[in-house]
Design a protein around this motif. Structure first.
Motif, PDB file in Angstrom:
ATOM      1  N   THR A  33       0.773  -1.185  -0.076  1.00 52.74           N
ATOM      2  CA  THR A  33      -0.068  -0.250  -0.104  1.00 52.74           C
ATOM      3  C   THR A  33       0.826   1.254  -0.065  1.00 52.74           C
ATOM      4  OG1 THR A  33       0.095   0.086   2.242  1.00 52.74           O
ATOM      5  CG2 THR A  33      -1.903  -1.281   1.391  1.00 52.74           C
ATOM      6  N   ARG A  34       0.261   2.385  -0.416  1.00 55.98           N
ATOM      7  CA  ARG A  34       1.165   3.559  -0.417  1.00 55.98           C
ATOM      8  C   ARG A  34       1.489   3.915   1.279  1.00 55.98           C
ATOM      9  NH1 ARG A  34       1.539   6.915  -4.327  1.00 55.98           N
ATOM     10  NH2 ARG A  34       0.261   5.977  -5.651  1.00 55.98           N
ATOM     11  N   THR A  35       0.562   3.711   1.887  1.00 58.34           N
ATOM     12  CA  THR A  35       0.911   3.871   3.608  1.00 58.34           C
ATOM     13  C   THR A  35       2.083   2.983   3.912  1.00 58.34           C
ATOM     14  OG1 THR A  35      -1.608   4.332   3.788  1.00 58.34           O
ATOM     15  CG2 THR A  35      -0.418   3.671   5.690  1.00 58.34           C
ATOM     16  N   LEU A  36       2.071   1.867   3.382  1.00 58.92           N
ATOM     17  CA  LEU A  36       3.245   0.975   3.739  1.00 58.92           C
ATOM     18  C   LEU A  36       4.419   1.560   3.215  1.00 58.92           C
ATOM     19  CD1 LEU A  36       4.491  -1.709   5.164  1.00 58.92           C
ATOM     20  CD2 LEU A  36       3.875  -2.824   2.907  1.00 58.92           C
ATOM     21  N   VAL A  38       5.155   4.525   2.252  1.00 57.66           N
ATOM     22  CA  VAL A  38       5.618   5.701   2.993  1.00 57.66           C
ATOM     23  C   VAL A  38       6.146   5.704   4.357  1.00 57.66           C
ATOM     24  CG1 VAL A  38       4.843   8.056   3.514  1.00 57.66           C
ATOM     25  CG2 VAL A  38       4.249   7.304   1.270  1.00 57.66           C
ATOM     26  N   ALA A  39       5.217   5.005   5.123  1.00 60.45           N
ATOM     27  CA  ALA A  39       5.648   4.826   6.773  1.00 60.45           C
ATOM     28  C   ALA A  39       6.768   4.084   6.862  1.00 60.45           C
ATOM     29  CB  ALA A  39       4.313   3.974   7.134  1.00 60.45           C
ATOM     30  N   HIS A  51      10.424   7.782  -2.564  1.00 60.39           N
ATOM     31  CA  HIS A  51       9.650   6.840  -1.466  1.00 60.39           C
ATOM     32  C   HIS A  51       8.445   7.579  -0.915  1.00 60.39           C
ATOM     33  CE1 HIS A  51      12.741   4.274  -1.868  1.00 60.39           C
ATOM     34  NE2 HIS A  51      13.608   5.001  -1.265  1.00 60.39           N
ATOM     35  N   HIS A  52       8.055   8.890  -1.102  1.00 59.84           N
ATOM     36  CA  HIS A  52       6.826   9.495  -0.564  1.00 59.84           C
ATOM     37  C   HIS A  52       6.231  10.548  -1.616  1.00 59.84           C
ATOM     38  CE1 HIS A  52       8.904  13.136   0.122  1.00 59.84           C
ATOM     39  NE2 HIS A  52       9.883  12.616   0.618  1.00 59.84           N
ATOM     40  N   THR A  71      12.603  -1.184   4.478  1.00 60.18           N
ATOM     41  CA  THR A  71      11.423  -1.681   4.612  1.00 60.18           C
ATOM     42  C   THR A  71      11.183  -3.106   4.068  1.00 60.18           C
ATOM     43  OG1 THR A  71      10.336   0.576   4.414  1.00 60.18           O
ATOM     44  CG2 THR A  71       8.969  -1.666   3.991  1.00 60.18           C
ATOM     45  N   PRO A 103       2.805   0.721  -4.884  1.00 60.87           N
ATOM     46  CA  PRO A 103       1.689   0.594  -4.200  1.00 60.87           C
ATOM     47  C   PRO A 103       0.725   0.087  -5.228  1.00 60.87           C
ATOM     48  CG  PRO A 103       2.556   2.951  -4.032  1.00 60.87           C
ATOM     49  CD  PRO A 103       3.353   2.001  -4.917  1.00 60.87           C
TER      50      PRO A 103
END
Length: 190
Positions: A33-36, A38-39, A51-52, A71, A103
Motif C-alpha cells: 500500500t501507499r501507506t506501507l 511511505v511509513a 519513497h513519498h 522496509t 503501491p
C-alpha cells in the motif's frame, strides 16, 4: 498489514529437530500500500522523494513511489521470525533488490531451508510481485530449542507469620477497608 494466504498464520517451527534442507516455509502475502511504502521510509528515516512523492518519482522516471530497501529488509526479517518463533535470532540477512514494489501490487515472500547446522538454519528467501522478484537473498537464523519445563516444580515454602506481627495488622473486611479499630481510645495510641 500482512497476512498469510487465507488469513491463516503458519505455526512457528520450534527448534531445528523438524527442519530439513529442502523444506519450504509457508508464504507471507504483503499488500503493498501507499501507506506501507511511505511509513516504512519514514520509520527508516529515508527521506528520498521517490519513497513519498509520486510526482517527483515520475520526474525521475518511476511510474510511482516505491518501497525502500530497509522496509524490504524488515519484512524479510519478520517473515523469518514469524516462521521460526519468538526465540529465533537473526544472525545474518543478505538481500538484493530487483523489481520495485509499487503501491497497489502484492509481494509474496517464500522461503526454502538450504542448510541446518545444530541450532542454526540458513533459508533462501524470495519476495515476488507482479513485475518479478522484488527481493532475493539468504537469512541465517538461530532457532533455540524450547526450554523443558520441570516435571514437578518445587512448592515454595510459606513462612508462618509470627503472632506478634498479626496483632499489629488491623483486621480487614472482604471489601479491603479497615475493620473495627482495635484501640477505640479517641485520643489515639499513647
Amino acid at each position: 498489514m500482512t497476512t498469510d494466504p487465507a488469513g491463516v498464520r503458519a505455526a512457528p517451527v520450534r527448534g531445528t529437530a523438524r527442519v530439513r534442507p529442502g523444506d519450504t516455509l509457508a508464504p507471507l502475502v504483503v499488500p503493498v500500500t501507499r501507506t506501507l511504502v511511505v511509513a516504512g521510509a519514514i520509520a527508516a528515516r529515508d527521506y528520498q522523494d521517490v519513497h513519498h512523492d509520486a510526482e517527483r518519482a515520475r520526474e525521475k522516471g518511476s511510474p510511482d513511489i516505491f518501497m525502500n530497501i530497509l522496509t524490504t529488509n524488515g519484512l524479510v526479517g519478520r517473515y523469518i521470525t514469524d516462521r521460526f518463533g519468538p526465540r529465533a535470532v537473526l544472525r545474518a540477512v543478505s538481500i538484493r533488490l530487483g523489481a520495485p514494489n509499487y503501491p497497489g501490487d502484492t509481494m509474496t515472500l517464500t522461503g526454502t531451508v538450504t542448510e541446518v547446522d545444530g541450532a542454526t538454519v540458513r533459508v533462501r528467501v524470495v519476495g515476488a510481485n507482479g513485475l518479478g522478484h522484488h527481493v532475493t537473498g539468504t537469512v541465517t537464523v538461530d532457532v533455540p530449542t524450547e526450554p523443558k519445563a520441570p516435571a514437578d516444580p518445587p512448592t515454595p515454602e510459606v513462612p508462618e507469620v509470627p503472632p506478634a506481627l498479626t496483632a499489629l495488622t488491623p483486621p480487614t473486611t472482604l471489601t479491603g477497608t479497615p475493620g473495627p479499630d482495635p484501640d477505640p481510645d479517641p485520643e489515639g495510641p499513647r
